[in-house]
Design an enzyme around this catalytic site. Structure first.
Site, PDB file in Angstrom:
ATOM      1  N   TYR A  36       0.826  -1.216   0.000  1.00  0.00           N
ATOM      2  CA  TYR A  36       0.000   0.000   0.000  1.00  0.00           C
ATOM      3  C   TYR A  36       0.863   1.271   0.000  1.00  0.00           C
ATOM      4  O   TYR A  36       0.833   2.068  -0.943  1.00  0.00           O
ATOM      5  CB  TYR A  36      -0.921  -0.060   1.224  1.00  0.00           C
ATOM      6  CG  TYR A  36      -1.593   1.228   1.619  1.00  0.00           C
ATOM      7  CD1 TYR A  36      -2.237   2.041   0.682  1.00  0.00           C
ATOM      8  CD2 TYR A  36      -1.612   1.636   2.962  1.00  0.00           C
ATOM      9  CE1 TYR A  36      -2.861   3.215   1.066  1.00  0.00           C
ATOM     10  CE2 TYR A  36      -2.237   2.805   3.352  1.00  0.00           C
ATOM     11  CZ  TYR A  36      -2.855   3.593   2.406  1.00  0.00           C
ATOM     12  OH  TYR A  36      -3.466   4.756   2.785  1.00  0.00           O
ATOM     13  N   ASN A  81       8.314  -9.615  -1.611  1.00  0.00           N
ATOM     14  CA  ASN A  81       8.074 -11.059  -1.745  1.00  0.00           C
ATOM     15  C   ASN A  81       6.636 -11.371  -2.187  1.00  0.00           C
ATOM     16  O   ASN A  81       6.283 -12.541  -2.339  1.00  0.00           O
ATOM     17  CB  ASN A  81       8.424 -11.802  -0.450  1.00  0.00           C
ATOM     18  CG  ASN A  81       7.540 -11.407   0.722  1.00  0.00           C
ATOM     19  OD1 ASN A  81       6.539 -10.708   0.540  1.00  0.00           O
ATOM     20  ND2 ASN A  81       7.900 -11.849   1.920  1.00  0.00           N
ATOM     21  N   LEU A  82       5.819 -10.335  -2.339  1.00  0.00           N
ATOM     22  CA  LEU A  82       4.421 -10.454  -2.788  1.00  0.00           C
ATOM     23  C   LEU A  82       3.557 -11.289  -1.848  1.00  0.00           C
ATOM     24  O   LEU A  82       2.495 -11.755  -2.259  1.00  0.00           O
ATOM     25  CB  LEU A  82       4.335 -10.995  -4.231  1.00  0.00           C
ATOM     26  CG  LEU A  82       4.923 -10.081  -5.311  1.00  0.00           C
ATOM     27  CD1 LEU A  82       4.699 -10.683  -6.700  1.00  0.00           C
ATOM     28  CD2 LEU A  82       4.324  -8.679  -5.267  1.00  0.00           C
ATOM     29  N   ASN A 106      10.610 -11.903  10.342  1.00  0.00           N
ATOM     30  CA  ASN A 106      10.399 -11.086   9.143  1.00  0.00           C
ATOM     31  C   ASN A 106      10.895  -9.655   9.343  1.00  0.00           C
ATOM     32  O   ASN A 106      11.669  -9.136   8.540  1.00  0.00           O
ATOM     33  CB  ASN A 106       8.910 -11.075   8.796  1.00  0.00           C
ATOM     34  CG  ASN A 106       8.653 -10.553   7.389  1.00  0.00           C
ATOM     35  OD1 ASN A 106       8.780 -11.279   6.414  1.00  0.00           O
ATOM     36  ND2 ASN A 106       8.324  -9.271   7.278  1.00  0.00           N
ATOM     37  N   TYR A 137       4.661  -6.496  17.363  1.00  0.00           N
ATOM     38  CA  TYR A 137       4.844  -5.635  16.185  1.00  0.00           C
ATOM     39  C   TYR A 137       5.599  -4.362  16.571  1.00  0.00           C
ATOM     40  O   TYR A 137       6.605  -3.992  15.937  1.00  0.00           O
ATOM     41  CB  TYR A 137       3.476  -5.298  15.580  1.00  0.00           C
ATOM     42  CG  TYR A 137       3.522  -4.196  14.545  1.00  0.00           C
ATOM     43  CD1 TYR A 137       4.197  -4.378  13.341  1.00  0.00           C
ATOM     44  CD2 TYR A 137       2.912  -2.960  14.777  1.00  0.00           C
ATOM     45  CE1 TYR A 137       4.256  -3.355  12.392  1.00  0.00           C
ATOM     46  CE2 TYR A 137       2.953  -1.939  13.842  1.00  0.00           C
ATOM     47  CZ  TYR A 137       3.623  -2.141  12.661  1.00  0.00           C
ATOM     48  OH  TYR A 137       3.679  -1.129  11.721  1.00  0.00           O
TER      49      TYR A 137
END
Ligand SMILES: NC(=O)c1ccc[n+]([C@@H]2O[C@H](COP(=O)([O-])OP(=O)(O)OC[C@H]3O[C@@H](n4cnc5c(N)ncnc54)[C@H](O)[C@@H]3O)[C@@H](O)[C@H]2O)c1
Length: 329
Positions: A11, A32-33, A92, A141
């Site tokens: 986004y 990485n889609l 990640n 997060y």
């Protein structure tokens, strides 16, 4: 400027690609889609489907494309998911960023603009939130982002060539004014897209989490910054970046809108009733969050064009109406 945009199929990253190109940069996208969309990246922008943790591939991209700066948007960014899957988030967001930084170091790429978040603050004791507010994340997060802020500071201290800016976003909203780029998350967790999906008939109603907060109408208050204003801030900080310096700026409009106010504005914009029902509070939702972004405004002359929620929603509505199924890919 030769800029690698990580997460450039997502986004915010896809909007940043457009802003960077308008500023004359050569832009390359790595994504990485897993969340992003190939169709969000213009066909003439070099695109690599790669995970941040593929350090060797990233090194090759940085070297072959002669990259000098990185805008690093790629991350997992769903707070409740981070609570149930913390290892995936640390791997990640922290592991991935360390691999990226390693690839940058190996190829002499010395500038990074990093997507941070007001989630590094947790529940603020004083409002508005300033850059020096105590940082006490209340979910994994937020911790992943705070760890990377610290890594960037440490690297700048150790290496006089390395410069970085962490931008702490509040709630990012809206879409490109021409309706050609937008927000397409699966699952969608952000308020405005969900309201617009109800208006499109894709959901029967919206559930609003909590109406007993200590706010005038009992719903949570958040600071909504338009994605174009945010991306303009990115280009500005990248151009002004100093070697050996590591800075942090809040990016928000400096005032909050309650969930109820956002709902009312979405009803006006769409002309749809948007049925809503109240659910229980979500754990870890602070009652009020809004930014003091004066540091960015004073030091870098940043001025948001969108300071009202209604025009922000209008730009999002343009995208959702013209792309009811999101990106086709
Ligand atoms: N949307 C908001 O309101 C908001 C608020 C604060 C901070 N942020 C931060 O802004 C950034 C962008 O958010 P967004 O809303 O555009 O999210 P998004 O999910 O739309 O975009 C993130 C992109 O990164 C890619 N990606 C994730 N992990 C990757 C990996 N390991 N390797 C390669 N690609 C990877 C995804 O495929 C996706 O295209 C994130 O870092 C997020 O934490 C967003």
């Amino acid at each position: 400027m030769n800029v690698l945009v990580t997460g450039g199929a997502g986004y915010i990253g896809s909007h940043a690609v457009r802003h960077l190109r308008a500023a004359g940069a050569h832009v390359v996208v790595a994504d990485n889609l897993k969340q992003g969309h190939r169709a969000a990246v213009p066909p003439d922008v070099p695109f690599y489907q790669v995970d941040l943790r593929q350090t060797e591939t990233l090194r090759e991209i940085l070297a072959s494309q002669r990259i000098d700066s990185v805008m690093h948007f790629a991350a997992l960014a769903c707070v409740p998911e981070s609570v149930t899957e913390p290892l995936r988030y640390y791997s990640n967001n922290v592991g991935g960023t360390l691999c990226l930084l390693e690839a940058m170091r190996a190829t002499g790429v010395c500038k990074m603009v990093f997507s941070s978040t007001c989630a590094v603050i947790g529940v603020p004791s004083v409002l508005p939130i300033v850059e020096t507010s105590p940082r006490e994340p209340i979910n994994p997060y937020g911790w992943t982002k705070l760890v990377i802020e610290q890594v960037l500071r440490d690297w700048s201290t150790a290496d006089p060539e390395f410069g970085s800016v962490a931008l702490r976003y509040f709630n990012v909203a809206g879409c490109a004014a021409d309706g050609s780029l937008g927000e397409d998350h699966d699952p969608e967790t952000h308020l405005i897209p969900i309201l617009l999906q109800v208006a499109l008939g894709q959901r029967s109603h919206v559930t609003l989490f909590g109406n007993d907060y200590p706010t005038p109408d009992g719903t949570c208050i958040r600071d909504y910054v338009h994605v174009d204003d945010l991306c303009e801030a990115h280009v500005r900080v990248l151009k002004a970046m100093q070697p050996g310096k590591s800075a942090v700026y809040n990016v928000g409009i400096g005032r909050g809108y309650s969930v109820q106010e956002v709902l009312e504005a979405a009803r006006q914009v769409t002309g749809h009733l948007i049925p809503a029902q109240f659910g229980p509070r979500r754990p870890g939702d602070p009652p009020v969050l809004f930014a003091d972004a004066r540091q960015l405004m004073t030091e870098l002359s940043w001025k948001p064009k969108f300071t009202d929620i209604r025009p922000i929603i209008e730009t999002a509505w343009r995208w959702f109406r013209s792309h009811p199924a999101g990106y086709v890919d």
